[in-house]
Design an enzyme around this catalytic site. Sequence first.
Site, PDB file in Angstrom:
ATOM      1  N   LYS A   1       0.835  -1.219   0.000  1.00 24.01           N
ATOM      2  CA  LYS A   1       0.000   0.000   0.000  1.00 24.01           C
ATOM      3  C   LYS A   1       0.864   1.261   0.000  1.00 24.01           C
ATOM      4  O   LYS A   1       0.434   2.317  -0.477  1.00 24.01           O
ATOM      5  CB  LYS A   1      -0.989  -0.008   1.165  1.00 24.01           C
ATOM      6  CG  LYS A   1      -0.378  -0.049   2.556  1.00 24.01           C
ATOM      7  CD  LYS A   1      -0.033   1.312   3.128  1.00 24.01           C
ATOM      8  CE  LYS A   1       0.703   1.163   4.440  1.00 24.01           C
ATOM      9  NZ  LYS A   1       1.135   2.467   4.987  1.00 24.01           N
TER      10      LYS A   1
ATOM     11  N   ASN B   1       4.438   8.930   2.536  1.00 23.96           N
ATOM     12  CA  ASN B   1       4.466   8.471   1.150  1.00 23.96           C
ATOM     13  C   ASN B   1       3.674   9.406   0.248  1.00 23.96           C
ATOM     14  O   ASN B   1       4.129   9.773  -0.834  1.00 23.96           O
ATOM     15  CB  ASN B   1       3.916   7.046   1.069  1.00 23.96           C
ATOM     16  CG  ASN B   1       4.825   6.045   1.747  1.00 23.96           C
ATOM     17  OD1 ASN B   1       5.861   5.669   1.225  1.00 23.96           O
ATOM     18  ND2 ASN B   1       4.458   5.627   2.947  1.00 23.96           N
TER      19      ASN B   1
END
Length: 331
Positions: free
Chosen positions: A189, A254
């Site tokens: 993810k 991220n």
Amino acid sequence: MNKVTFIGGGSFGTALAILLANKGYEPNIWDREEAVVDEINNKRTNSKYIKDVIIPSGVTASNNIEDAIKDADFVVLTVPSHIIRTVCKNFKEFIPKKAIIVNVAKGIEEGTNLRLSEIIKEELPNNPVVVMSGPTHAEEVAVGLPTTIVVSSEQMDKAELVQELFMCDCFRVYTNDDLIGVEIGGAVKNIIALVAGVSDGIGYGDNSKAALMARGLMEITRIGTALGAKPETFIGLTGMGDLIVTCTSMHSRNRKAGILIGQGYSMDEAVEHVGMVVEGIKACKAFHELKDKMQVSMPITDNLYDILFNGKDPKVAGSDLMERDKKHENH
């Protein structure tokens, strides 16, 4: 009461230590940085990693690993994924044989493609290993906002002990015996979250992000099931749940790094600006290698790899994803 030691005084280790202190435990944090340890002990803050949060007096910090880890019942690894092996190897002589190792990092090892629990088992073969994963940004955990997480292990009785340790009115802990799925969902993810950030940085819209998340979940499921995971795991907390929060929240390192890359920053510039480890970069490199070995189709991962390591223009990557050959959604 059980003794709990956190290896790593970053944001999530600090947040979990606060949670346990609020439950009445007296957790200890080991960190290599003397400034972090001194600030926790003397100012009751950790401003480098988690701002505007007061750390309860029950939490102590130390630079001395032998003192910090002595007689620990639970050793929680809250260090980046790429140093898990080094930490286990360097500290194994101090870790009690009875201690349950709890890992919260997400990723796989470059070169070996081993999951983090497999690395820990290689270095600490006598200790049971439990993995925690789910949508749990430290900034929210530290202030008691409700969240949920999953624990998994090859020894589910040990996972249930970790469930009991952390469970409280603001931190709901589920068990799941699909260890492969829990670890792979949490690792991949981060790749998709980076791409979602790139999409935001370019200026694409909500439709674009929704498409990336949905197709990204397909990539997570493909590589996960190829490795032996159960597909239903990826519609749960460690798959869809973690994916949603990491792709949409500005707490996400991220996503932040991806936004900068989409705006034209280089990978190194984006990481420097974020100021903390961006796990999706190492995950992208590792899974790009693994998916080729497994012959698994992961076009989003392929294009992110080219953006990060081959200088591909993010807009060109977006066009290439859109203009691929026609196919059925479930293939």
